[in-house]
Design an enzyme around this catalytic site. Structure first.
Site, PDB file in Angstrom:
ATOM      1  N   GLU A   5      30.626  64.929  -0.449  1.00  0.00           N
ATOM      2  CA  GLU A   5      30.111  65.240   0.894  1.00  0.00           C
ATOM      3  C   GLU A   5      29.886  66.721   1.128  1.00  0.00           C
ATOM      4  OE1 GLU A   5      32.352  63.023   0.144  1.00  0.00           O
ATOM      5  OE2 GLU A   5      32.036  61.197   1.306  1.00  0.00           O
ATOM      6  N   GLU A  22      36.418  56.132  -0.733  1.00  0.00           N
ATOM      7  CA  GLU A  22      37.275  56.005   0.455  1.00  0.00           C
ATOM      8  C   GLU A  22      37.618  54.536   0.719  1.00  0.00           C
ATOM      9  OE1 GLU A  22      34.545  58.486   2.766  1.00  0.00           O
ATOM     10  OE2 GLU A  22      36.218  59.823   3.207  1.00  0.00           O
TER      11      GLU A  22
END
Ligand code: NAD
Length: 701
Positions: free
Chosen positions: A125, A105
């Site tokens: 995640e 990210e």
């Protein structure tokens, strides 16, 4: 700060330096924010490179911050990534080794991205019950397209950088760099120093998927493959949102979903499993720096069901195995099964022919103990009979080289006694593999009172090499897993005796998330195994009461699928369980004999009694020191017994119900007209923790 900052030739290099994987923790985030500000304020700097020290770019959030205030402390992930994205001077990510989660990210916030081949790229995640929370679900579809991003985000799978870099139309990587990545990134940064406006993932839009049904189909697939899991479905929602919302609205949507999931029971359970797996490899009194024995060659005794599977585990890891049997035809049969297993994998395209041959070339067979004397570790998997095992260990003691580890795959026998057969009991350990041994992840490492610490440390390291989750168990009847399972099955019998049907119990257990209910498991594994164990227990522990239903069906020869009848009937060649009138008649007879008037039992009561029966035994196992921590017990259940991973294991499940409530439920079960007060007496540890408002796993009550 867990970063360093250096200016080279007009380019500021910010290096993430937070071992072991440059986790994007609070001080690393602060380092990035400061570095960006400093570089922008310095007129001598034209451009910025962000790179990672050591072997990786960034493994994502710093897991040491999970559950602490630091995780959300400023600068937050968003603050740091926004600082990068809004830098007035170009920021180039130089990515190598690993870019996962928050690391990827961060890279997506940079203006340019250069990558080394072989880098693992992932947003994992979903595996801990959440969605990526720092823009991943909105930015990844913008650079890879919705299909690839959806696949990666919903599975959490890592994809090699070169595969992504070569995909047509991808905008994730500006360049694949084979060679000196940092030098290439600095040169690249200088080349783009004057480019304005700076490119940004923010400006890209997400094309609608070619298949209008993509999201609906993915949701339906995930409902089957990741049954009952919340996070994969929410990942789809977020990626879908990226196709209709601008970036800021998409980020707000993602944040909202993230905030709801992160405090959910499923996320708590999956985090517990994640940390539990790491914690299981630590043995309290065996220091991390314990010297290991070198395990280069392994021998396996017995080429049956378990010996064959165990052999495959080592061949798969590139460790040569000598397989010893009593007769040539037993070797032929065992090796034949190993070949068949590999050939099935080759046929399915899961294993390259060349790898199959490579693995088989590591296998030697023998009928003579002389050929295994030089092995570094030997694993015995012969018949479950103390006499046979004693003979084998006496022989091993007489021929194995000094320092060799002597392991037994026994499921029920006393490893202390096996060790005592030898003159080197410190070298003996139990390695309890689960069937099929080449598939099941769990390995119970049974530590006898004699086992040396370096033997424990070595087998834990070997377990990692052969990709097992090793959990240490002390010596007791059934070790951790089977000892608790016994109580689960025992309670299943009581439930049908009191009024539930076999099908109802199985269905309730399956709705809870077990792959199969206790009776279907019995039919699959063979009801005769439990029957034999109960016969032994009735002599050893006459005060332990069993419902007679289990024995009654075995007395009718209903041993399970292998004989076409067990708790259910089976049509020839089929595995579909069909309710059995004969079994029901057996149950009715037991009820009549005992004077039980059957009552309706709710599915909730069924599930709670099954799980709490295990929990009470788990508490005893903890108290006796058979398991050193509650998470070890949960890992046994998550990796070896099909306990639903999103419930975190029986001990966490009890913690989440609340231990005072668990004690209260048990009191209620004991007071049932046919309840067994002895069964439902809370274990002392459970009673104590409940009274103190504490938990088994140490988390919040
Ligand atoms: P199995 O009957 O399939 O295989 C045993 C093999 O050992 C046979 O091939 C036999 O020829 C060989 N053997 C017997 N005595 C021998 C000797 N003296 N020297 C060399 N070879 C000998 O049994 P299995 O299911 O593979 O079980 C083996 C061990 O693993 C047992 O201790 C069992 O309790 C344990 N175990 C079994 C399972 C399971 O699900 N089957 C699971 C965990 C542990």
């Amino acid at each position: 700060m867990s970063t360093s900052y250096q200016v080279t030739d007009g380019v500021a290099v910010i290096t993430l330096d937070n071992p072991p994987v440059n986790g994007f923790g609070q001080s690393t985030r602060a380092g990035v924010v400061d570095g960006i500000a400093k570089a922008n304020a310095d007129s001598a700097v034209q451009a910025i490179v962000i790179t990672g020290a050591g072997k990786v770019f960034c493994g994502g959030a710093d897991i040491r911050e999970f559950g602490t205030a630091k995780m959300a402390a400023e600068p937050s992930f968003h603050t740091a990534i926004t600082a990068v994205e809004q830098s007035g001077k170009p920021v180039v990510a130089a990515i190598h080794g690993v870019a996962m989660g928050g690391g990827l990210e961060l890279a997506l916030g940079c203006h340019y991205r250069l990558v080394a081949p072989g880098t693992q790229i992932a947003l994992p995640e979903v595996n801990i019950g959440i969605v990526p929370g720092a823009g991943g679900t909105q930015r990844l579809p913008r650079v890879l397209g919705v299909e690839t991003a959806l696949q990666m985000i919903t599975t959490g799978a890592s994809v090699p950088s070169e595969k992504l870099a070569k995909a047509p139309g991808q905008k994730l990587f500006d360049k694949l760099v084979d060679g000196d990545l940092l030098a290439a990134a600095i040169a690249f940064a200088k080349d783009v120093a004057a480019v304005r406006p700076l490119p940004s993932v923010r400006q890209l839009s997400v094309a609608a998927p070619a298949d209008a049904e993509l999201f609906a189909k993915t949701r339906a697939d995930l409902a089957k493959t990741r049954k009952n899991l919340e996070a994969p479905q929410r990942c789809v929602d977020c990626v879908e949102a990226s196709t209709r919302l601008d970036l800021d609205a998409g980020l707000a949507y993602e944040q909202d979903v993230f905030a709801k999931l992160v405090t959910s029971d499923q996320a708590r359970a999956l985090r517990h499993a994640f940390f539990g797996e790491r914690a299981a490899s630590k043995i309290p009194d065996v220091p991390d720096n314990t010297p290991l024995r070198d395990i280069k060659k392994v021998a396996v005794i017995g080429a049956g069901t378990m010996g064959g599977g165990i052999t495959m585990c080592f061949l798969n890891a590139g460790i040569p195995v000598t397989l010893l049997e009593m007769k040539p035809d037993a070797i032929d049969r065992g090796v034949g099964i190993i070949r068949k297993n590999y050939e099935a994998q080759v046929a399915k395209g899961k294993l390259a022919q060349e790898k199959y041959e490579q693995r088989m070339s590591l296998l030697t067979t023998t009928l003579s103990y002389d050929d295994i004397a030089q092995a570094d570790m030997v694993i015995e998997a012969v018949f479950e009979d103390m006499g046979v095992k004693s003979q084998v260990f006496t022989k091993l003691d007489s021929i194995m080289k000094p320092g060799a580890i002597l392991a037994s795959n026994t499921s029920t026998l006393d490893v202390d006694k096996i060790a005592e057969v030898t003159k080197r009991p410190a070298d003996v350990v139990g390695l309890h593999f689960f069937s099929p041994a080449n598939v099941m992840r769990l390995l119970e490492v049974v530590r006898s009172k004699h086992t040396a610490k370096d033997v424990m440390a070595t087998v834990m390291a070997v377990a990692k090499k052969i990709k097992k989750v090793a959990v240490v168990s002390g010596v007791c009847d059934g070790f951790i897993g089977n000892r608790m399972f016994e109580q689960y099955v025992r309670q299943g019998f009581f439930l049908v005796e009191e009024g539930a049907t076999v099908q109802q119990v199985d269905k309730a257990a399956e709705a809870f998330g077990w792959a199969m209910g206790p009776f279907r498991v019995g039919d699959l594994a063979g009801n005769d195994i439990g029957y034999a164990i109960r016969k032994r227990r009735k002599i050893e522990q006459p005060d332990v009461i069993y419902s007679p239903v289990g024995d009654a069906i075995c007395e009718l020869g209903r041993f399970g699928q292998k004989v076409g009848k067990g708790w259910y009937d089976y049509e020839a060649g089929k595995r579909e369980p069909v309710p059995s009138a004969e079994v029901q008649a057996c149950i009715d007879k037991v009820r009549a004999d005992k004077g039980i008037t059957p009552r309706a039992i709710s599915d909730d009561e069924i599930v709670q009694r099954l799980v709490l029966a295990m929990v009470n035994e788990g508490a005893k196992i903890l108290e006796e020191g058979i398991a050193s921590k509650a998470s070890d017990i949960d890992m046994v259940y998550l990796t070896g017994y099909g306990f639903p991973v999103y419930r975190g294991g029986p001990m966490l499940y009890a913690d989440m119900i609340g231990l005072p409530k668990v004690v209260e439920l048990m009191k209620g079960y004991a007071a049932n007209p046919n309840g067994d007060p002895a069964f439902w007496t809370p274990a002392p540890l459970l009673a104590k923790l409940a009274a103190e408002g504490k938990t088994f796993t140490g988390g919040k009550a």
